[in-house]
Design a protein around this motif. Structure first.
Motif, PDB file in Angstrom:
ATOM      1  N   THR A  55      20.448  -4.041 -25.117  1.00 40.55           N
ATOM      2  CA  THR A  55      20.672  -5.134 -23.794  1.00 40.55           C
ATOM      3  C   THR A  55      19.852  -5.034 -22.319  1.00 40.55           C
ATOM      4  OG1 THR A  55      22.831  -3.820 -23.720  1.00 40.55           O
ATOM      5  CG2 THR A  55      22.839  -5.956 -24.558  1.00 40.55           C
ATOM      6  N   ILE A  56      19.702  -2.818 -21.792  1.00 38.16           N
ATOM      7  CA  ILE A  56      19.347  -2.751 -20.786  1.00 38.16           C
ATOM      8  C   ILE A  56      18.235  -1.711 -21.814  1.00 38.16           C
ATOM      9  CG2 ILE A  56      19.486  -1.756 -19.060  1.00 38.16           C
ATOM     10  CD1 ILE A  56      23.027  -2.055 -19.524  1.00 38.16           C
ATOM     11  N   PRO A  57      16.832  -2.182 -21.459  1.00 39.78           N
ATOM     12  CA  PRO A  57      15.731  -1.777 -21.572  1.00 39.78           C
ATOM     13  C   PRO A  57      15.279  -0.114 -20.368  1.00 39.78           C
ATOM     14  CG  PRO A  57      14.752  -4.110 -21.435  1.00 39.78           C
ATOM     15  CD  PRO A  57      16.694  -3.961 -20.504  1.00 39.78           C
ATOM     16  N   ASP A  58      14.860   0.555 -21.089  1.00 40.30           N
ATOM     17  CA  ASP A  58      14.805   1.879 -19.447  1.00 40.30           C
ATOM     18  C   ASP A  58      13.672   1.161 -18.793  1.00 40.30           C
ATOM     19  OD1 ASP A  58      13.261   3.790 -19.580  1.00 40.30           O
ATOM     20  OD2 ASP A  58      14.945   5.378 -20.496  1.00 40.30           O
ATOM     21  N   SER A  59      13.573   2.010 -17.851  1.00 41.25           N
ATOM     22  CA  SER A  59      12.324   1.346 -17.291  1.00 41.25           C
ATOM     23  C   SER A  59      10.848   2.088 -17.255  1.00 41.25           C
ATOM     24  CB  SER A  59      13.253   1.622 -15.227  1.00 41.25           C
ATOM     25  OG  SER A  59      13.389   2.868 -14.875  1.00 41.25           O
ATOM     26  N   ARG A  60      11.490   3.373 -18.036  1.00 43.71           N
ATOM     27  CA  ARG A  60      10.245   3.764 -17.585  1.00 43.71           C
ATOM     28  C   ARG A  60       8.787   3.258 -19.145  1.00 43.71           C
ATOM     29  NH1 ARG A  60      12.852   9.563 -19.769  1.00 43.71           N
ATOM     30  NH2 ARG A  60      14.420   7.745 -20.343  1.00 43.71           N
ATOM     31  N   LEU A  61       9.854   2.221 -19.883  1.00 36.48           N
ATOM     32  CA  LEU A  61       9.635   1.455 -20.502  1.00 36.48           C
ATOM     33  C   LEU A  61       8.557  -0.417 -20.451  1.00 36.48           C
ATOM     34  CD1 LEU A  61      11.386   1.786 -23.656  1.00 36.48           C
ATOM     35  CD2 LEU A  61       9.009   2.656 -23.748  1.00 36.48           C
ATOM     36  N   THR A  62       9.439  -0.329 -18.920  1.00 30.10           N
ATOM     37  CA  THR A  62       9.415  -1.847 -18.662  1.00 30.10           C
ATOM     38  C   THR A  62       8.721  -1.941 -17.353  1.00 30.10           C
ATOM     39  OG1 THR A  62      11.838  -2.252 -17.188  1.00 30.10           O
ATOM     40  CG2 THR A  62      11.350  -3.174 -19.922  1.00 30.10           C
ATOM     41  N   THR A  63       8.819  -1.280 -16.597  1.00 29.95           N
ATOM     42  CA  THR A  63       7.930  -0.864 -14.897  1.00 29.95           C
ATOM     43  C   THR A  63       7.187  -0.346 -14.867  1.00 29.95           C
ATOM     44  OG1 THR A  63       9.834  -0.192 -14.212  1.00 29.95           O
ATOM     45  CG2 THR A  63       9.943  -2.530 -14.553  1.00 29.95           C
ATOM     46  N   GLU A  64       7.570   1.308 -14.997  1.00 31.05           N
ATOM     47  CA  GLU A  64       6.509   1.897 -15.453  1.00 31.05           C
ATOM     48  C   GLU A  64       5.443   2.566 -15.932  1.00 31.05           C
ATOM     49  OE1 GLU A  64       9.296   5.370 -14.622  1.00 31.05           O
ATOM     50  OE2 GLU A  64      10.672   4.321 -13.743  1.00 31.05           O
ATOM     51  N   LEU A  65       5.978   2.159 -17.186  1.00 33.95           N
ATOM     52  CA  LEU A  65       4.405   2.058 -18.248  1.00 33.95           C
ATOM     53  C   LEU A  65       2.837   1.489 -17.875  1.00 33.95           C
ATOM     54  CD1 LEU A  65       4.289   3.519 -21.107  1.00 33.95           C
ATOM     55  CD2 LEU A  65       4.710   1.241 -21.736  1.00 33.95           C
ATOM     56  N   ASP A  66       2.165   2.321 -17.914  1.00 37.08           N
ATOM     57  CA  ASP A  66       0.815   1.532 -17.919  1.00 37.08           C
ATOM     58  C   ASP A  66       0.329   0.888 -19.068  1.00 37.08           C
ATOM     59  OD1 ASP A  66      -2.506   0.602 -17.570  1.00 37.08           O
ATOM     60  OD2 ASP A  66      -2.673   3.324 -16.413  1.00 37.08           O
ATOM     61  N   THR A  67       0.705  -0.176 -19.525  1.00 35.39           N
ATOM     62  CA  THR A  67       0.429  -0.791 -20.759  1.00 35.39           C
ATOM     63  C   THR A  67      -1.307  -1.132 -21.405  1.00 35.39           C
ATOM     64  OG1 THR A  67      -0.451  -3.371 -19.313  1.00 35.39           O
ATOM     65  CG2 THR A  67       2.836  -2.487 -19.851  1.00 35.39           C
ATOM     66  N   SER A  68      -1.887  -0.892 -19.585  1.00 34.36           N
ATOM     67  CA  SER A  68      -3.189  -0.653 -20.318  1.00 34.36           C
ATOM     68  C   SER A  68      -3.269   0.809 -21.450  1.00 34.36           C
ATOM     69  CB  SER A  68      -4.245  -1.296 -18.894  1.00 34.36           C
ATOM     70  OG  SER A  68      -4.060   0.031 -18.353  1.00 34.36           O
ATOM     71  N   LYS A  69      -2.950   1.359 -20.871  1.00 33.61           N
ATOM     72  CA  LYS A  69      -3.379   2.874 -21.753  1.00 33.61           C
ATOM     73  C   LYS A  69      -2.204   3.356 -22.774  1.00 33.61           C
ATOM     74  CE  LYS A  69      -6.868   4.177 -18.708  1.00 33.61           C
ATOM     75  NZ  LYS A  69      -7.810   4.384 -19.096  1.00 33.61           N
ATOM     76  N   THR A  70      -1.181   2.388 -23.159  1.00 29.48           N
ATOM     77  CA  THR A  70      -0.334   2.328 -24.297  1.00 29.48           C
ATOM     78  C   THR A  70      -1.032   1.358 -24.742  1.00 29.48           C
ATOM     79  OG1 THR A  70       0.949   2.877 -22.346  1.00 29.48           O
ATOM     80  CG2 THR A  70       2.306   2.725 -24.676  1.00 29.48           C
ATOM     81  N   LEU A  71      -0.023   2.260 -26.528  1.00 24.97           N
ATOM     82  CA  LEU A  71      -0.570   1.558 -27.448  1.00 24.97           C
ATOM     83  C   LEU A  71       0.406   2.359 -28.539  1.00 24.97           C
ATOM     84  CD1 LEU A  71      -2.427   0.522 -29.609  1.00 24.97           C
ATOM     85  CD2 LEU A  71      -3.560   2.418 -30.648  1.00 24.97           C
ATOM     86  N   LEU A  72       1.499   0.447 -28.761  1.00 25.83           N
ATOM     87  CA  LEU A  72       2.469   0.353 -30.067  1.00 25.83           C
ATOM     88  C   LEU A  72       2.486   0.642 -30.872  1.00 25.83           C
ATOM     89  CD1 LEU A  72       5.867   0.133 -30.274  1.00 25.83           C
ATOM     90  CD2 LEU A  72       5.193  -2.329 -30.247  1.00 25.83           C
ATOM     91  N   ILE A  73       2.580   2.039 -32.008  1.00 33.72           N
ATOM     92  CA  ILE A  73       2.360   2.050 -33.411  1.00 33.72           C
ATOM     93  C   ILE A  73       3.699   1.414 -34.212  1.00 33.72           C
ATOM     94  CG2 ILE A  73       2.453   4.265 -35.308  1.00 33.72           C
ATOM     95  CD1 ILE A  73       0.340   3.776 -32.520  1.00 33.72           C
ATOM     96  N   TYR A  74       2.975  -0.197 -34.324  1.00 33.74           N
ATOM     97  CA  TYR A  74       4.022  -0.197 -35.463  1.00 33.74           C
ATOM     98  C   TYR A  74       3.352  -0.970 -36.216  1.00 33.74           C
ATOM     99  CZ  TYR A  74       7.769  -3.908 -35.962  1.00 33.74           C
ATOM    100  OH  TYR A  74       8.591  -4.138 -36.916  1.00 33.74           O
ATOM    101  N   PRO A  75       3.625  -1.322 -37.692  1.00 35.14           N
ATOM    102  CA  PRO A  75       2.894  -2.356 -38.309  1.00 35.14           C
ATOM    103  C   PRO A  75       2.522  -3.876 -38.255  1.00 35.14           C
ATOM    104  CG  PRO A  75       4.950  -1.625 -39.549  1.00 35.14           C
ATOM    105  CD  PRO A  75       5.001  -1.238 -38.181  1.00 35.14           C
ATOM    106  N   ASP A  76       3.616  -4.475 -37.239  1.00 34.19           N
ATOM    107  CA  ASP A  76       3.614  -5.815 -37.902  1.00 34.19           C
ATOM    108  C   ASP A  76       3.707  -6.394 -36.412  1.00 34.19           C
ATOM    109  OD1 ASP A  76       3.371  -8.700 -38.501  1.00 34.19           O
ATOM    110  OD2 ASP A  76       5.983  -8.405 -38.345  1.00 34.19           O
ATOM    111  N   THR A  77       2.923  -7.688 -35.932  1.00 37.48           N
ATOM    112  CA  THR A  77       3.205  -8.040 -34.824  1.00 37.48           C
ATOM    113  C   THR A  77       2.541  -9.885 -34.639  1.00 37.48           C
ATOM    114  OG1 THR A  77       1.295  -8.340 -32.327  1.00 37.48           O
ATOM    115  CG2 THR A  77       0.155  -7.584 -34.522  1.00 37.48           C
ATOM    116  N   HIS A  78       3.349  -9.835 -33.578  1.00 39.48           N
ATOM    117  CA  HIS A  78       3.106 -11.889 -33.254  1.00 39.48           C
ATOM    118  C   HIS A  78       1.647 -12.146 -33.518  1.00 39.48           C
ATOM    119  CE1 HIS A  78       6.889 -11.964 -35.208  1.00 39.48           C
ATOM    120  NE2 HIS A  78       7.745 -11.422 -34.314  1.00 39.48           N
ATOM    121  N   SER A  79       0.737 -11.830 -32.910  1.00 43.92           N
ATOM    122  CA  SER A  79       0.189 -11.933 -32.128  1.00 43.92           C
ATOM    123  C   SER A  79      -0.797 -10.792 -32.253  1.00 43.92           C
ATOM    124  CB  SER A  79       0.056 -11.792 -30.481  1.00 43.92           C
ATOM    125  OG  SER A  79       0.714 -11.794 -29.860  1.00 43.92           O
TER     126      SER A  79
END
Length: 166
Positions: free
Chosen positions: A38-62
């Motif tokens: 319900t309350i995502p950590d701001s380090r993941l939603t606003t402070e993260l440079d998404t262009s330099k971040t990679l999610l290690i996860y085997p499934d994606t909708h995109s």
């Protein structure tokens, strides 16, 4: 190189969890963030440079967000690992829309997990520490990979790993 372990609350109390080993070995290069639906950590939603971040996860909708070439890892310096059972990780991903827009990377290894302290739910699955070790190796961070692998092997064989006290 920085790791974020997005950790399911159930993992935090398990004596068999390998996420704390990653934190112990990498100290300032690893953050453990408890996942909240319900309350995502701001380090993941606003402070993260998404262009330099990679999610290690085997499934994606995109499929266009999937990184398949290990050479492309050089473009990323932050790696988010979903730390929980496969069912928990799937739930965490599905219930966290902010993760869906991140580039995804699925580790493909030619070995089975050596993790013995819990039954792995998928034969191809690696535990959190093994994922971090493999990423460190793929990014040529061999000294850190070796340090974590040594801690992991002791832990996995039942040898008590002492945590540092500050």
């Amino acid at each position: 190189m920085h790791f974020i372990l997005l950790t399911h609350s159930r993992e935090l109390s398990k004596q068999t969890a390998t996420g704390p080993l990653v934190k112990q070995a990498l100290e300032n290069q690893c953050d453990i963030i408890e996942w909240s639906r319900t309350i995502p950590d701001s380090r993941l939603t606003t402070e993260l440079d998404t262009s330099k971040t990679l999610l290690i996860y085997p499934d994606t909708h995109s499929p266009e967000l999937v990184i398949k070439d290990t050479k492309a890892l050089i473009e990323f310096d932050t790696f988010i690992i979903l730390d929980g059972t496969w069912q928990e990780a799937k739930k965490m991903y599905n219930r966290s829309p902010y993760l869906h827009s991140l580039a995804h990377y699925q580790l493909e290894v030619n070995y089975l997990s050596s993790y013995q302290l819990r039954r792995n739910q998928k034969s191809i699955g690696l535990c959190t520490a093994e994922v971090a070790i493999e990423l460190l190796k793929q990014k040529s961070e061999l000294a850190q990979a070796s340090k974590l692998e040594d801690l992991y092997n002791k832990f996995n064989s039942g040898i008590k790993v002492e945590e540092k006290t500050n």
